[in-house]
Scaffold this motif. Structure first.
Motif, PDB file in Angstrom:
ATOM      1  N   PHE A  27       0.768  -1.379   0.148  1.00  0.00           N
ATOM      2  CA  PHE A  27       0.278   0.087  -0.403  1.00  0.00           C
ATOM      3  C   PHE A  27       0.545   1.473  -0.107  1.00  0.00           C
ATOM      4  O   PHE A  27       0.716   2.128  -0.859  1.00  0.00           O
ATOM      5  N   ALA A  28       1.790   1.063   0.488  1.00  0.00           N
ATOM      6  CA  ALA A  28       2.904   2.535   0.581  1.00  0.00           C
ATOM      7  C   ALA A  28       3.780   2.679  -0.269  1.00  0.00           C
ATOM      8  O   ALA A  28       3.074   3.889  -1.101  1.00  0.00           O
ATOM      9  N   TYR A  29       3.901   1.433  -1.693  1.00  0.00           N
ATOM     10  CA  TYR A  29       4.276   1.598  -2.654  1.00  0.00           C
ATOM     11  C   TYR A  29       3.441   2.390  -3.881  1.00  0.00           C
ATOM     12  O   TYR A  29       4.171   2.995  -4.516  1.00  0.00           O
ATOM     13  N   SER A  30       2.062   1.700  -3.482  1.00  0.00           N
ATOM     14  CA  SER A  30       1.496   1.923  -4.219  1.00  0.00           C
ATOM     15  C   SER A  30       0.651   3.683  -3.741  1.00  0.00           C
ATOM     16  O   SER A  30       0.208   4.396  -4.920  1.00  0.00           O
ATOM     17  N   ARG A  31       0.853   3.660  -2.645  1.00  0.00           N
ATOM     18  CA  ARG A  31       0.389   5.688  -2.818  1.00  0.00           C
ATOM     19  C   ARG A  31       1.697   6.376  -3.171  1.00  0.00           C
ATOM     20  O   ARG A  31       1.912   7.684  -3.783  1.00  0.00           O
ATOM     21  N   LEU A  32       3.258   5.886  -2.644  1.00  0.00           N
ATOM     22  CA  LEU A  32       4.178   6.917  -3.677  1.00  0.00           C
ATOM     23  C   LEU A  32       4.184   7.068  -4.794  1.00  0.00           C
ATOM     24  O   LEU A  32       4.283   7.617  -6.008  1.00  0.00           O
ATOM     25  N   THR A  33       3.763   6.155  -5.917  1.00  0.00           N
ATOM     26  CA  THR A  33       3.788   6.134  -6.842  1.00  0.00           C
ATOM     27  C   THR A  33       3.146   6.193  -8.329  1.00  0.00           C
ATOM     28  O   THR A  33       2.748   6.946  -8.518  1.00  0.00           O
ATOM     29  N   LYS A  34       1.475   6.274  -7.046  1.00  0.00           N
ATOM     30  CA  LYS A  34       0.068   6.967  -7.448  1.00  0.00           C
ATOM     31  C   LYS A  34       0.774   7.973  -8.102  1.00  0.00           C
ATOM     32  O   LYS A  34       0.346   8.523  -9.645  1.00  0.00           O
ATOM     33  N   ALA A  35       1.535   9.380  -7.869  1.00  0.00           N
ATOM     34  CA  ALA A  35       1.179  10.979  -7.958  1.00  0.00           C
ATOM     35  C   ALA A  35       1.935  10.422  -9.560  1.00  0.00           C
ATOM     36  O   ALA A  35       2.036  11.368 -10.106  1.00  0.00           O
ATOM     37  N   VAL A  36       3.322  10.068  -9.256  1.00  0.00           N
ATOM     38  CA  VAL A  36       4.405   9.984 -10.417  1.00  0.00           C
ATOM     39  C   VAL A  36       3.476   9.165 -11.566  1.00  0.00           C
ATOM     40  O   VAL A  36       4.233   9.777 -12.082  1.00  0.00           O
ATOM     41  N   ASP A  37       3.104   8.041 -10.737  1.00  0.00           N
ATOM     42  CA  ASP A  37       2.875   7.178 -12.470  1.00  0.00           C
ATOM     43  C   ASP A  37       1.468   8.592 -12.851  1.00  0.00           C
ATOM     44  O   ASP A  37       1.368   8.208 -14.070  1.00  0.00           O
ATOM     45  N   GLN A  38       0.437   9.092 -12.508  1.00  0.00           N
ATOM     46  CA  GLN A  38      -0.250  10.308 -13.083  1.00  0.00           C
ATOM     47  C   GLN A  38       0.772  10.651 -13.958  1.00  0.00           C
ATOM     48  O   GLN A  38       0.742  11.610 -15.451  1.00  0.00           O
ATOM     49  N   ASN A  39       2.027  11.969 -13.219  1.00  0.00           N
ATOM     50  CA  ASN A  39       2.828  12.612 -14.113  1.00  0.00           C
ATOM     51  C   ASN A  39       3.040  11.600 -15.189  1.00  0.00           C
ATOM     52  O   ASN A  39       2.818  12.304 -16.372  1.00  0.00           O
ATOM     53  N   LEU A  40       3.702  11.011 -14.898  1.00  0.00           N
ATOM     54  CA  LEU A  40       4.077   9.958 -15.773  1.00  0.00           C
ATOM     55  C   LEU A  40       3.413   9.129 -16.954  1.00  0.00           C
ATOM     56  O   LEU A  40       3.626   9.762 -18.695  1.00  0.00           O
ATOM     57  N   GLY A  41       2.271   9.250 -17.207  1.00  0.00           N
ATOM     58  CA  GLY A  41       0.916   8.581 -17.504  1.00  0.00           C
ATOM     59  C   GLY A  41       0.713  10.502 -18.677  1.00  0.00           C
ATOM     60  O   GLY A  41       0.998   9.627 -20.082  1.00  0.00           O
ATOM     61  N   GLU A  42       0.513  11.897 -18.193  1.00  0.00           N
ATOM     62  CA  GLU A  42       0.555  12.627 -18.721  1.00  0.00           C
ATOM     63  C   GLU A  42       1.426  12.649 -20.333  1.00  0.00           C
ATOM     64  O   GLU A  42       1.141  13.525 -20.823  1.00  0.00           O
ATOM     65  N   ARG A  43       2.274  12.398 -19.421  1.00  0.00           N
ATOM     66  CA  ARG A  43       3.905  12.519 -20.597  1.00  0.00           C
ATOM     67  C   ARG A  43       3.976  11.089 -21.978  1.00  0.00           C
ATOM     68  O   ARG A  43       4.874  11.132 -23.051  1.00  0.00           O
ATOM     69  N   GLY A  44       3.098  10.489 -21.233  1.00  0.00           N
ATOM     70  CA  GLY A  44       3.244   9.169 -22.380  1.00  0.00           C
ATOM     71  C   GLY A  44       4.626   8.997 -22.010  1.00  0.00           C
ATOM     72  O   GLY A  44       4.890   7.248 -22.271  1.00  0.00           O
ATOM     73  N   MET A  45       4.984   8.215 -20.274  1.00  0.00           N
ATOM     74  CA  MET A  45       5.831   7.501 -20.048  1.00  0.00           C
ATOM     75  C   MET A  45       5.454   6.761 -19.247  1.00  0.00           C
ATOM     76  O   MET A  45       3.939   6.617 -18.679  1.00  0.00           O
ATOM     77  N   GLY A  46       5.926   5.678 -18.571  1.00  0.00           N
ATOM     78  CA  GLY A  46       5.517   4.387 -17.323  1.00  0.00           C
ATOM     79  C   GLY A  46       7.305   4.286 -16.351  1.00  0.00           C
ATOM     80  O   GLY A  46       7.804   5.286 -16.343  1.00  0.00           O
ATOM     81  N   ARG A  47       7.015   4.115 -15.820  1.00  0.00           N
ATOM     82  CA  ARG A  47       7.999   3.978 -13.683  1.00  0.00           C
ATOM     83  C   ARG A  47       9.378   2.498 -15.094  1.00  0.00           C
ATOM     84  O   ARG A  47      10.302   3.754 -14.220  1.00  0.00           O
ATOM     85  N   ALA A  48       9.365   2.655 -15.672  1.00  0.00           N
ATOM     86  CA  ALA A  48      10.703   2.313 -16.386  1.00  0.00           C
ATOM     87  C   ALA A  48      11.545   3.758 -16.935  1.00  0.00           C
ATOM     88  O   ALA A  48      12.326   3.414 -16.641  1.00  0.00           O
ATOM     89  N   HIS A  49      10.497   4.203 -17.388  1.00  0.00           N
ATOM     90  CA  HIS A  49      10.951   5.384 -17.538  1.00  0.00           C
ATOM     91  C   HIS A  49      11.742   5.888 -16.131  1.00  0.00           C
ATOM     92  O   HIS A  49      12.822   6.444 -15.935  1.00  0.00           O
ATOM     93  N   HIS A  50      10.792   6.020 -15.533  1.00  0.00           N
ATOM     94  CA  HIS A  50      10.887   7.204 -14.343  1.00  0.00           C
ATOM     95  C   HIS A  50      12.473   6.343 -13.173  1.00  0.00           C
ATOM     96  O   HIS A  50      13.402   6.838 -13.254  1.00  0.00           O
ATOM     97  N   ARG A  51      12.695   4.622 -13.472  1.00  0.00           N
ATOM     98  CA  ARG A  51      13.613   4.163 -12.862  1.00  0.00           C
ATOM     99  C   ARG A  51      14.787   4.533 -13.358  1.00  0.00           C
ATOM    100  O   ARG A  51      16.108   5.060 -12.985  1.00  0.00           O
TER     101      ARG A  51
END
Length: 171
Positions: A27-51
């Protein structure tokens, strides 16, 4: 108001307690990644790009092979991500100084800006949690996280951290 976190049971090695910790990690990881995922999604990117952005930013001139080792992904998967990051002018590549076959990666100014923006989402969440828990709890949390890393990899993590570029600084 939320209920205070109950203390771990004296029988913290029982399956129910381990499951509780595992669920909290999820649940903590899900919460941490939620805001980041949204920001990445708006740019057409995902977690692999973030890492990739994160680790390249912390270690400018990291080799592709080092990044592959850290991320534990296939060369093909990383290649797709790096190609896209280069096309978006977030990452630049140069050849190695000693080995011309080596590809060294670093963030562009735009890449650093995006990495900082993404990190700030998580930083605020983590800082609030650290503040509420206190120094001793944070130290204990870090000990648990380190214990989750296989012993053979811990030294590499320590060396990696010691050689990282401090946040906000660029080489």
């Amino acid at each position: 108001m939320t209920a205070p976190t109950p203390a771990a049971s004296a029988q913290f090695l029982r399956e129910s307690e381990i499951r509780r910790g595992s669920e909290m990690l999820f649940f903590a990881y899900s919460r941490l990644t939620k805001a980041v995922d949204q920001n990445l999604g708006e740019r057409g990117m995902g977690r692999a790009h973030h890492r990739a952005l994160y680790f390249i930013g912390r270690h400018p001139d990291i080799s592709v092979s080092e990044l592959l080792s850290i991320l534990g992904v296939t060369k093909q998967s990383l290649g797709r991500v790096l190609t896209e990051l280069e096309q978006r002018q977030l990452v630049e590549t140069r050849v190695g100084d000693r080995d011309r076959r080596q590809r060294l990666l670093r963030l562009t100014d735009s890449g650093y800006d995006l990495d900082s923006e993404l990190f700030n989402h998580a930083r605020d969440i983590i800082a609030r949690a650290y503040s509420a828990a206190g120094q001793q709890a944070v130290t204990g949390f870090w000990a648990v996280l380190e214990g989750l890393i296989p012993p053979a990899e811990r030294e590499r993590v320590h060396v990696w951290r010691e050689n990282s570029v401090p946040p906000g600084q660029r080489r």
